[in-house]
Design an enzyme around this catalytic site. Structure first.
Site: not given
Length: 154
Positions: A127, A86
């Site tokens: 996450d 990310k």
């Protein structure tokens, strides 16, 4: 006179091994892997332990890796893989970036003779990815290799 022909099908089955316990108690010959963001903040979860144990934040930042890539530290005889899944620490990863990062790690492993990797359930803690999907991606990425992956859970 009769002739019989036998067809034998052989399927390679990639397996992920599971171990209960501390990831950092894995064999010192195993490379390690976990997920981080491009900004290499590592301020929560198991990433904090990686940062304390292996340092190298500036070395990681200098590699300027983007989402879908892998940053790598060499510590002793093993590699520490930082899967960049990310852009920012506050973002959530995608399964596509997870796959791309794992492909990048696989390439590095094959080019550097890595045969054993230990990791947590990557992308599934803070996450919030689903382990069933992540483990399927792991299997697809590594199925044609002899790399052994051990996933540690507490």
């Amino acid at each position: 006179m009769s002739t019989s022909i036998q067809l034998v099908l052989v399927f390679a089955v990639f397996q992920i091994r599971y171990a209960k316990g501390d990831l950092f108690s894995c064999p010192s010959t195993d490379s390690l892997a976990h997920c981080i963001s491009e900004d290499c903040r590592m301020g929560a979860g198991i990433a904090v332990l990686f940062k304390k144990k292996f340092g190298g934040v500036e070395e990681l930042l200098d590699q300027q890796k983007k989402s879908g890539e892998v940053a790598v530290l060499k510590r002793g005889d093993r590699y520490i893989y930082y899967l960049i899944t990310k852009k920012k620490v506050s973002h959530k990863p995608t399964y596509e970036n997870m796959r791309k990062s794992l492909e990048a790690m696989k390439t590095h492993c094959l080019n550097n003779g890595v045969t054993d990797i230990s990791m947590p359930r990557i992308g599934c803690g803070l996450d919030r990815l689903e382990w069933s999907k992540v483990s399927a991606i792991l299997g697809e990425v590594f199925e044609d290799t002899d790399i052994k992956i051990t996933v540690y859970t507490l």
